[in-house]
Structure formats: C-alpha cells, structure tokens
Design an enzyme around this catalytic site. Structure first.
Site: not given
Lengths: 876, 876
Positions: A29, A767, A459, A110, A834, A343, A99, A854, A108
């Site tokens: 902020k 693997s 919220h 703080m 895997c 933001r 704030r 991979y 929400g």
C-alpha cells in the site's frame, strides 16, 4: 556517527520519497501510494512507517526503535504544512487514517483506524471547517468506537448497546435519524464505555492517539487470523507490516461524496472492461466489508459523470504505468476524487490467462512476462470439472458469480463446522451471510462458498478468487438461518449437512450434488501454453494407467508417460481372480500357471497405451504394492474367494494372515516381490515387450521404458534388469521385431539415492518416486500423518505439507545426491520425477534447477507443470 | 613379452616356493604346506595351483587359463624327480592326493581325491613297491569310487551296491574279509559302474585323471554348501580355492600306520595341553568325518611312542613359529611321520581369551596382539547364561563336551526341519548321528547340536565351536531313530519336537528345559578387557531401562547409559492405568491430571538409575512409541479398561480406532507426541530433573542427558529443547540445586542426518538411532522383513542383515553426513550410537572410524563393544 536509519517515508504535494518497487520496505500500500503520488494521481498526502519497524518492534520487546518518534514528528510537521492543518486544531484540525500494509497484499487481514486526531477541541474545528455539525459528531463517535475496538480491544457490541439505548430513547429506528445533539451525547456515552473497559480516559492528545494506533497496526501483524492467512498462502520471510498514516478524506460527506473499489479489467473473466462498484455517501470500509450491496461502477455516470470520466482516465493511466491489472480504491469527497490505494488485481485463472495474452496483443507486455504472469497453481481452476450441461439442475436461487467453478458439498453454517467436517473427509460448502477474516480456515476447507449479502468485491468473493475456490456471493433470495441451521429459498428448505451445489460461473445455487464434466480450455490458454513450451527446458510427462488417461494427458500436452502403475490394471474385471490365484499358489509352477492368465490382459492394456502414446516414451513400472492388497479382508469376500478358487476358507485366511504386515509401506513390495518371485517380473516384461513388438509391427512408434520399483541395493536392479533384458531378447527374437527399450529404476528409497552410483551402472534411467521418498526421508506414513501434520503446519513446525510441495531442504538434498552420483557412473543418465510433486510449481522449479530431464504428473496437472517449467527456465 | 604369470608353486625336498603369508595366493593349506616345508617339517612334496586360477576359470567360461597346463607339467616332472617315482609307472608309480584350500579355512566344505594316478599298469607297480597286493587293489577300488563320486558325480550308493553284491556272493560281512582277488574283481565292477553312469570308460591316463580332479576341486567352490558356508560366515572377496596336488602317504598301510588331528592347546578350554585324536591303520578322512570314534592322542604312546615324542616336538615348534594355536593333521606311514596340514586352530571364546592371555605370559605375543586375537563377536558365548547349578537336571546321557554353553530346544532330526521350526520362532536342538556339510543351515538355526557318533574334532564339534553353538558330540548311549523320529536312552524315549537340554561344558544331555543363570567371567577375561580398555579410544555405554540393568552393564564395564527408554516403565504395575487415563483424556487439563499421577513413578525410576550410574552420564529418551501401543486391542481388556477408567466401552473402542495406524513405524510417535502434547514432555523432563536434583542433593553425581526422539525438522528440536530448558530451570530454581545437564536428540530419520547442521544449532548431542535409521533408509520394516530378507541373503542380494551389522555403504553414509554437518555448526558436538549395532564389532569399528564419542549397546554386549573398539583403535 552512522546516519540514522530512515524509518518514515513521506508522500504528498506531488512527490513522494518512496517508489512502487520498495514494497519490501514500505509494504504494498505504502509503495503504491508513493508511486501514484509521483505519477501525479490525486492521493491524499501522508507518510509510511517502514516494515523494518515492525520487525524491530517485536525483536526489541515491543518498543519503538530509536529515532522513530523523532522521524514521525518531522513527518507530521511536513504533513501539517502540506495540508495547511494542525493536529487537534479547533479551526481546521488535521485528521488521519492509520492503515496497515505488508509487502504482500493480505485483504482484510489488518486493522484500520479512521478519523484519528479528533478530540473535544478538534471536533469543534471540524464543525467549523465542514460547517456540518452532525457529520463532525458522527465522525467523532465513529472514531471513539473504532479506536476503542481496534486499538484497545473494547468489543464493538458495548458501543452498539449505547447506540440502541439512545435510539430507543429517541424512538427512532435508524442511525441516520439521530441528530447532531444525539450524536454528541453518544460521544459522551462512548467515552464512558471506553473508560469503563480500558480503565483510563479516552486519550485526547492526537499524538498519543497516533502512537497507540501505530502499535495496534503493528500488533495486528501477529493476530491469529493474520498468522493463519500467511500460513494458508505460504507467505514467509516478511519483516512485518508497514504503517500508513494519511490525511483523511470523506466519502460520507453527503450526496456528492462516495467511495468505491475498481479493477482495471474484469477479474473474473479477464475482459478488458472497467469493472467495479461504488457506494454514494459511504466510507471505504463499507464497500470492502460487503455489508451494503454496492452499485456497478458504470452507474456512477448517473451520479457524478465527471468523476466517472476521471476514473476511466486513471484506469488507463494505471495499466500503462503498472503494465498489469490494478485493483484500486477511491473516495470522492464533495466531487473531488482521491486515490486511496492501488495494487495488482487478484484474478481468476481464466482471467489471468486472458489478461496475459491480451496484454501481449496490446503490446503492454512481452511473451516472457505473460508466461511469468500466470500462477501455474491457479490453472488448476481451469482444469477442474464444470457442471455437466446435460445434468438436471434444480436451481433454488441465483447470486453473483463471484469466483468460477463447480462445487458441491454438505452445507456448513460455520467455518469451524466446515473444518471439522472436512477433516472427517466430507466435502463441504460454507454458507454464510457474509464471510470475515475469521472464516479463512473454513473457506480453505470448503469446496465452495455461498453468501447471501456482499458484492463481487466482498471479502468472500476476493478471498475465494485468491484461493481458487468456487464462490456465489450476495445471493439475497436465500434466507440463511444460523440458529435453526437451515437455508430457506421460497418453499425449499435445506438443512445443515445436506448437499448443495453452486456454479461460480453462473451464480446458480442447486439442490443436491450435480454431475460434472471435464473442462474445455480456451484459445488464450492454448496460446499461453504454446509460448510457455517455447521457453521450457524440461519435458512434461504424465502418470497414466489406461489408454483413456494417456489420451487425456496427451491432449493436455504430455510428452510421454512417466509412470504407468501396472497393478491398477490388476483390479479390473475378472483379472483380480487370476491375481488371487497367483498369490494363493503353493509353488512356482502354480504361480506361473496363474500368471499365464494375466499375460494376455496385461499385453492388451499395454498395446492400448502404446497406441495412445505413439512416438512418445512410456515408462511402465513393474508390480509395486504388497500382495495382501489384492486379498479380501472380510469374511464374506474371503468365502467368495475360497469358493471361486476351489480352496478352503481356512487356506484363504491363512494366506491373508501370512501376508499381513505391521508396516506395509516398508514391507514385502516393489522389486522385493520380483526378486523373490522372478516369474512375476518375467510375465510383466513379457507382456510389455510383446505389446511393444505387436504395436511396432502395426506401425506405431513405441518407446517402452521398463521401470523396476523400490530398488535399494545394487543387486536388486542387477538381478531384475538382467531378467528384463533376457526376456526382451527372447520376445524380440520370437517376434522378429527390434524395439528400442530401456530398463531403469525408481529412486524412492533413501538408500537408493545414497548409492545411486552403483545403481546407475545398471539402470538406464532414474525416476524419483518422491511420494515414497518423502515418506521414508521424513519417517511419515502418508496414511497416518493426519494426526500431526496439520498441527505441525498450524504451529509452524513445518511450513508446508511435504506431500504437497517437495521438501527441497531434506528430500531435495537426497535427490541432488542421487542425480550427482547417478551421473558419475552414467553420464547421460535420464532423470525424471513421478511423484505427486511433479505437478506442483515450486517442485517443478526444483526439478528444473537440479537438472532433471522431465517431470511427470497426473493428466490434469500437465499444463500446470508445463507453465511452471517455463517459468523456472525464464527465472534462471 | 611379459613374463608368464606364476600359476603353480612347488614344495618339497626341504624347500618351497611359497610362504605362510601367501594365503591369498595359495590358500591356507597350500601356504602352510610351503611354510612347514621351509621350516623343515616332514611334508610329502607336491605343488599348489593358485587361487587366481579358480577366478580365471569361472571368468573364462570354465576353461584353464593360458600357461596352466605347461606349469603343471613342469611341476609334475619336478615332483617325479623329488619322489623318484613316475606317474603310471609299473614299478613304483607316483600317486597323489588332490585337495582344495581357500584363503579362509572352510572345514569339510571342499572335496578331496586320494590315490590319483592309479590305473591297470600302475596298480601293478604299487603291488611291486608295497609288496601288498590286497592294499594295492583296495587303493585302486577306493580311487575309482572316490573319483567317480567326487569328480564325475556318480553316486556312492552305486558302488556300495556292487560291494554288497560281492560280499553276499562271497558270504562275508565285512570289507576286510574280501581278498585281493575279490578287490581286483570289484575294481572291474566299479569301472563298469563308472562307464554306465559317465557314458565313457574310466580314464586310465593319470594326467587326464589329474585334469578332471583339478576341475572338480575348482567346481566345488561354487557348490551350494560352499556358498552357504561363505554366506553364514560373511566370507567375501576371495578369488576362489587353490588346488593342492601332493604325493600320497598312507595311514592305512597296517598296524604301524595311522592318522590323526591335533591342536597345540585345548581348543575348548584353552589349556596348554597337547590335545588331539588318532586312529591306527586309517586314512585321514576317517578322523575328520567322525565315522569311527578315535583315541586320545596321549594313547599314541602305547602304539608308536617315538612318533608321539616327535609330535610333541612339532607342537612346540609350530607354536613358536606361528605364535598361535595350530590345528594340524598328520599321517604315519609304517612308523614315518608326515605333516599333511596345519592351520590356526578354531577355539571357543573361553579358550581364545585364555590362550591370548597365556601367550602374553609366555612372551609369545604382546598385549596388542592378544587384544586383536579374540573375535569380539565370540565373547557372546561367555556372556550368555549357563545352566543354573541349583536347577534339577534329569540327565539321560553324557557325551563329549564338544562346544561349551547351555542350550535347550525342541528336538529336530533333520537340518531342514530345524530350519523350518526356527523360522517359525521355535528354539530347536539339532539331533543327528553325525553332521555333514549339508547340515550347515540347520546347525546355524539350532540352539545346539547333539550327535551320537564322532569325536571332539568331528564335523559337528568343529563347526559348532566355530559358530559358538553349544555341542555335545559322540553321545553313543543315545539311540537316534530317524525313521520313528525318536531318541531312546535306556528306557527313556524323547519324541520329535519335545524339549531337550544339552550342556556343552559337561557333555550332559537332559530332559526338558533346564533353567539358566547369568554367566561368570574369568580372571583372564578381566585381564584381556583391561588391556583392551587401554587401547580403546571411544566410550562404551549401555542401553538400560532399569536400575538393575544399569548395574549389570556397569559391572560389564559400561561407562554410562546411552539410552533409557522411558516408555518401558509405563507398562509396569499400575502405571499403565495412569498412561491410559492420559491417552483417554479429552483435553489438556485432563491430560495433565493423569500425567500428575505418572510424575512420581517416573521420578523414582530415574532416581534409581542415577544412583546406579553415579558419576556417569545417563541419556534419557522422552516418550517414543505411538500411543496405541498402550491400549488393549481385545474386547475383554477394553471392557476392563472402560470399567476401570469409568468411561464407556464405545469410547475406549473409538479411541483405539482413532489411534490405529496403517504404518505405525512412520506415524504419530517420537517427538511428534511431545510437539502436539507438550504436557507429556513437560512431565517427563520434570521427573528427570527432579530426580537429578534429589539425587545430587544426596551426594550422587548426576549427569542427565535429555534426548528428544525422532526429530526430523529443525523446529521440532527447537520447540522441545526450549520446553526442556524452561522446565529444567524451573525445577532447579525450586529445588535450589544446580545440575549439569544436556538436551540433545536422536538422529534416526534420514532427513535429520541431511539437515543435521540446523539441528545441531539446538541439540547439544546426537545419538544415532540406527534401528529406525536402517528401517527408513532401506524402507524395511523390522517387523516385516522376514518375508524377503532371509531370501535376499540366500541369493546374495544382501551380504548381511542390515539390522545385525550396520550397512556402512548406505546408512553409514547418512551417519557420516550427519556427523559432518552436525559438527559444522557445533564443533564439540557429542556423538554416539544407541541402536542394536552399538554392540556389533564391524559396526563399532565404523563408529570409531567416523569419529563418534561413544557406542551404546545392551548390557551383555558391553564387553564385545569394548573389545571391538580397542581392535578398531589398534587397526587404524
């Protein structure tokens, strides 16, 4: 002497000491207030106390660090100068908001204090300045209430009580019906409430008010709900919250004032439209809290068309400047627009993909940035099923489509109940009038969230989108009755723990459990994934046991199969009887007889998989689970088995008992079966190689990779690989077909990683089976960790569940040892993963970093892995 | 060109090409034949084919390596020259024996061929030379029989059949009643048997006979019984067996000939007496095989006093030369003594200790050598219980006290049955007429061995002593009836699987299961251990849970306690009810209430242990097992528990079910309990510290070390150590006593070793819990490995059971990582081991090598660890 550390940053008068890239110091902020100031947007002036102060505060025994008081004084003087006002002035008092704002946005989480600076004298100044006595006393009584509640912990209900008493006395129903004098009287009553609970008078000195408020903001950093939010979102390594002290502006100064929250694009769909809501004559918190249902931003043209036009310009300016969607708050005080926050806008996965691709088209960002912009984990939302359009929908109400998706669950009316039910393995739907930060845990545990009030930026909506949870908000036609634990929609009543379904894309609320279908992916999605593939350095395979799964994964972009679990086929249809016959066999010839029956079935499965994966490698793991998993445990099924196999029930019971294990995870399974009963491995390799030869003869390009599971000592792989090569040779000679194949192993036992050099002398590929490797490296049974791992995460003994995100510190260390040692004896060793981690972004990044070839994951996670792998390559 | 490799070594004519220290090349027998030749002892000349040939033979497709044939020819020529004889000569033919001999002695494991070189012509030469036609034909028919059996695999019974036929025809009962002509006829019949089974004529060319015999000896290296012997004795890394070809001498040439086996000291007691047996007019194999019961060596004075005197001189010469007890074979041919073999004499543990100490007194060896001379593992024999002298002994027979000890078991008449019964967890006694190499497996599985024939150097006696098994041999008064599976001793009948006890120190055979008592240790033992302690660099502690065990261990030389398992105390007496109450508690206050009842009991236990260990450190591990281990699983006990605790049976059942785990080894246990229920750890630390303070106030020197079990992540030790330090501080302040204590952890989870640097920041000591570490590093549940580990060892997938001897390659690697990382953040970190491995010699050596401060093991293994630690220090 060293220069004193800069603890406070000023912004206002057209320039600021901070910048947008100073989030770590100023919080999100604070950094953006500075940035907006610098780029000429109308921001009320103020100053930001750095996050370091929060850290120093906790480390220094909850005291202000040296120099802070002085720097605050200097900045207040500056602010007074810019505003031309003075703290506590009886003509034109400076009033401020206080704030919180950490480096990472925590909506929400703080606490905020408004109108700070008011006292008996200053309220007279405010009357003088505003010419509005009622407004001034209302501001004052709100301040006493908020300060008492947020800063000193005096419960809001104590103030409400006074309000109710007064309204009764005056014979009115609404707050707005109270006069200026009434509110003045209320301020006295509120101060008494404060005095009674705090045991001292309400502080009249604005500097004292400010000091306490700053401490309260810093204190909220360690509030349980803030800690819980950081845990749920894996937020670590922050210094704390910054504190923003900013000159007050009022959205509640009458009918030319108002406040609102906007997104520069639609955060649910990603469409490039101006999106937001406002409330006239209201303070900012009213919008976010979702108590009053606000109006769509477009309607602002009807109230204040100039302000609307100005907002449109700001929307465009913000996107050009930040090159991303912004979520901003504004307040209009008597037709003057002020920006209170901006933001990066949270968005759904679908929106994230669309925005990223659109912005490349708009030349706002390049492709690399676009690929980096989408959180791979969020793609999960897009890959999850949606409701089947053909399924019957018994719609009982429709609310706001606040967060897309299809969710069905048992109705729970409290977050606590939702958590309890979810822990018991139930799918739940959290149903609330509105949600609050205290509900975070229950929201995380639920399949979806349904609220009766609150808008698209309430919220519930914001948090659900952030979590990727389905949410239908503001469904006003539902009567949610907490007391009787039921929902009424017209004549329909839904009781607690009955099933309900919600469609976050349409806003529909439906009775029961509605059937779902596989998701369809957008063109934007395909575009983004194509870009990602261009940057990606490692391959993405899938774990698939059937031709169908293989095909689904291939459609999702899988470049081969990293794991086929042959035993999953063992349960299908009549096969289980051949498997059981094999297990019951008294000797090798009898075992071979039973295995002969399995051979053609396994061969057929493999043929289907090879066909689906034409041209791509297919890793097939030989039998892994302990044999007792194939036997029935209850009397009835044991009797059926005995009858079917023509043996006595006692013999079946004896076998079940003989195979019973104390710790099956660490028992007679994996290659241990193949070493002791080589005929099982022989049959499986025969089936694989015959299928490969058959399909290759039909023009399919097959690349089988035979994987020996659970190897821990060198001789195991030597013995099993020799057997496999011999069988492969025999089959190929018989079939007169030459197939390119490999024999390798899973590294899933800690010891295997430690002696990987000796194993790689025989194994042609590794693997990493990170599920088992995690179990054994931690000593955690995946089936049993429910008793302590959730508590470990709650108490921060663990940051994350190691079965979800690979533990890079411990398990990762073994993997690195394994790769290094493996490649010390076989330079070109092919290495993959895997376990479930193969589709988890932070784990994929790890796999990229340690040089794997991979990753392999479940079909629906293939796109996630592709994107995560691309990001890993780009970040390197 | 490179010089051809030397594949054959000659000995004879007073000098030899080899030496005693060339065992790796010549095998034990070959090296000592060379050595004895060199020091002037009467050895029949011959040559040795090196062990490398065996290796080259198997690696080269079972063919002789280049140059071998030529070198054999040269050595035969040399041998013919020294002997003045010629292969196949019709006047004075050279006859040889062909014997195996690896670098490590394997009694009875390898096949032997005697009288090689005989054919139709040579037998005439033998008649001419010996003037004894019957002897010559007897030698020839024995050779055909032995060659057919050993070299070509023609079963002995086929020859026996012909012998029986002929005896019937002649109407005689004994072999000795057959005439020279009869034997001549038998030679023909034997050749027919050979031809029939081998499908070719009996080879008459001595060179061909030799070639085939050499191949047979080499072939016996890979015979199943040889492989089994090497497995049981952990013999690895050998090239193979050497082949010894040696001129024949005959102990069966009449009444001035004979053969015998001697030890330079008594191998059972270690007494410095001439010990051995002989048979007149017999070949060597007759003594070793235990078929005829031989006479004590002292009686040789009655037959051939000169030879006896010569043997006494040789006994003394051998000990002076080899500086150790020798086990040697001799043959007397018509009053001339020949030495056929010498080797280090196998001995009982008691003998080993006495001999080592005596030889230092005799200045034959120094103390270091004495300490190195006793195999620590063997001490186990001395530390095991003996029969209680006060117990009633129902003696049914007395045999030879062949290998000391006290053994009770169920009677098994075959090795196979003994193995089966032992696998089922039964204690068994193997009862045989005599044992043979095929019985090795059953002997290993048995508590003890009882035979009815065979002497002190019979197969049963020698092998039992080597294995440290109790053995009573040659108990001729027992009638062992394999067919009816019973033993008869006078009127007493003992059936299969009935209990029998044998005393290997007295030779007594007793009915039933006789009670045993703790062992008493000799003065020599104390002396040797004192020397060992002088060389030892690391400490030896014990694992003990009670004051009694602590005292026993201290008497055995323990220098502290490395592991006290507090939970073992939880089961005693009424404590279990407090424990169960604690488990059933619904919340923390109720749990604390129950824990309060446990506190004084635990405190009292600790006081006792601290007292017993006055002045020595005591490591106490906090609660480790999962809680369900303390709850009853059956209905009856659950009902009792419900009644006793005043809760419903359903509640008890619900708790049992809630705590049930799929893999308890990897479940909710160890410090996980303490982290989730800190009040448990608090109570235990309180009990430890209160006990410590109380005892210290009474003048006892206490050194408590509080050990947090099963730590895997840094926060666990941080949280638990903080709790422990806080509690310790509180207790010490309250008691006004200052106690020196430490808080450390067990490293038993692979991850803990990998992140040991972070753990050592908090932990003041590490104790490697190698039982669990082995379980998790291998992925083996100790409770479940019975299904595959024995087969793994049989098939050489594993060399040894990793729960018996520490796996240095894998688990050891983690230990090394753990120590290195731990000491990187805490330089003086104290490190020990408290798994079963702490008392296993090769593991102790490992612990010494990697720089541990101490090992800890069960009380009875403390001396083993002390000796092993000394040897490790001496070998370094």
């Amino acid at each position: 002497m060293a220069k004193a550390m800069k603890l406070v940053y000023f912004f206002g008068g057209g320039k600021a000491e901070g910048r947008a890239d100073m989030k770590a110091v100023l919080g999100g902020k604070g950094a953006n207030l500075a940035e907006m100031t610098n780029i000429g947007l109308p921001v009320p002036p103020g100053f930001t106390i750095v996050t370091e102060v929060c850290d120093l505060f906790y480390r220094g025994g909850k005291k202000w660090p040296t120099g802070l008081e002085k720097q605050i004084s200097e900045n207040i003087a500056k602010l007074e100068k810019v505003m031309g006002q003075k703290f506590g002035d009886d003509n034109d008092p400076l009033l401020v908001s206080v704030r919180s704002g950490a480096a990472v946005s925590m909506p929400g989480m703080m606490d905020t204090v408004l109108n700070l600076g008011l006292n008996e004298k200053a309220v007279q100044g405010l009357i003088a300045k505003s010419g509005n006595e009622r407004f001034a006393w209302d501001a004052y009584r709100r301040f006493i209430n908020m300060f008492g509640d947020v800063v000193m912990g005096v419960a809001h209900e104590h103030y409400e009580e006074q309000m109710t008493l007064l309204k009764k006395k005056r014979g009115v129903e609404l707050d707005t019906q109270l006069s200026a004098d009434d509110l003045k009287e209320l301020c006295k009553a509120y101060q008494e409430v404060y005095k009674k609970h705090v045991k001292s008078a309400f502080p009249s000195d604005p500097r004292k008010q400010l000091e306490l408020a700053i401490n309260a903001v810093i204190g909220s950093w360690q509030a349980p709900r803030a800690i819980k939010y950081r845990q749920l979102n894996h937020i670590t390594g922050l210094k704390g919250t910054a504190v923003n002290v900013q000159a007050m502006v009022y959205g509640n100064m009458g009918n030319t004032s108002g406040t609102g929250v906007c997104f520069t694009r639609d955060p649910a769909t990603g469409e490039n439209v101006f999106y937001g809501e406002f409330l006239m004559n209201a303070q900012g918190e009213d919008v976010v809290a979702g108590i009053r249902t606000p109006l769509p931003i477009a309607q602002l043209t009807e109230y204040l068309p100039k302000c609307h036009a100005e907002l449109l310009k700001i929307k465009s300016r913000l996107e050009k400047h930040y090159k991303d969607v912004q979520d901003f708050e504004f307040t209009i005080q008597e037709e003057t627009l002020y920006m209170l926050q901006t933001r990066t806008g949270k968005r759904t996965a679908a929106a994230a993909v669309k925005i990223a691709v659109d912005m490349v088209g708009e030349k706002l960002i390049d492709k690399k940035t676009a690929v980096l912009r989408v959180d791979p984990q969020m793609l999960d939302q897009l890959l999850h099923p949606t409701f089947d359009p053909k399924a019957q929908r018994d719609v009982i109400a429709t609310g706001l489509a606040a967060s897309p998706g299809a969710a069905s669950g048992k109705v729970c009316f409290s977050a606590a109940d939702a958590e309890v039910q979810a822990e018991m393995g139930e799918k739940v739907l959290l149903v609330r009038h509105e949600t609050s930060p205290e509900d975070i845990g229950g929201m995380a545990a639920a399949q979806g969230i349904l609220t009766s009030t609150g808008g698209m930026t309430s919220h519930a909506a914001v948090v659900a989108r952030g979590m990727g949870k389905t949410c239908v908000a503001g469904c006003g036609s539902l009567h949610i009755d907490y007391k009787n634990k039921q929902i009424t929609a017209g004549s329909t009543v839904v009781k607690e723990h009955e099933w309900l379904s919600i469609d976050g894309t349409t806003g529909q609320v439906m009775l029961g459990r509605v059937a779902t279908v596989e998701p369809k992916l957008s063109q934007d999605f395909e575009t983004l994934m194509k870009w990602a593939d261009g940057f990606r350095k490692i391959n993405v395979r899938t774990n698939a046991d059937t031709p169908h799964d293989a095909q689904v994964a291939r459609d999702f972009g899988a470049e081969g199969i990293g794991l086929t679990r042959t035993e999953h086929m063992f349960f299908e249809g009549d096969r289980i009887w051949a498997v059981r016959e094999m297990i019951m066999a008294d000797d090798e010839p009898a075992r071979r007889e039973a295995l002969k029956k399995l051979l053609p079935m396994q061969r057929k499965d493999f043929e289907g998989i090879f066909k689906a994966m034409d041209g791509l490698p297919v890793t097939i793991r030989l039998l892994d689970p302990p044999l007792h998993e194939f036997l029935p445990n209850d009397d009835k099924n044991q009797q059926e088995m005995a009858a079917r196999l023509g043996v006595s029930v006692d013999k079946v019971k004896a076998k079940v008992s003989q195979l019973h294990e104390m710790n099956p995870m660490l028992g007679f399974r994996g290659c241990r079966l193949g070493v002791v009963f080589p005929e099982i491995s022989e049959m499986q390799v025969q089936a694989i190689m015959e299928a490969a030869c058959n399909m290759q003869a039909k023009g399919v390009k097959v690349l089988p990779e035979i994987m020996i599971p659970l190897v821990g000592v060198r001789r195991e792989i030597e013995v099993q690989a020799a057997l496999a090569h011999q069988m492969a040779k025999d089959v190929m000679e018989k079939k007169k077909v030459k197939v390119k194949y490999m024999v390798g192993t899973m590294i899933e036992i800690p010891r295997a990683a430690l002696v990987a050099d000796t194993i790689a002398e025989t194994a042609e590929f590794f693997s990493f089976g990170t599920n088992d490797l995690t179990q054994m490296t931690f000593g955690y049974s995946r089936d049993d960790v429910g008793s302590f791992v959730p508590k470990y995460i709650e108490r921060e003994v663990l940051n994350r569940d190691p079965f979800q995100a690979l533990d890079q510190e411990g398990v990762g260390q073994l993997i690195e040892i394994g790769i290094k040692k493996g490649r010390s004896t076989r330079k070109k060793l092919k290495v993959g993963i895997c376990g479930e981690h193969g589709g988890e972004p932070s784990s994929v990044e790890f796999c990229h970093r340690v040089g794997m070839n991979y990753v392999s994951c479940s079909p629906f996670r293939v796109p996630i892995a592709r994107l995560a792998a691309a990001q890993a390559a780009l970040r390197k």
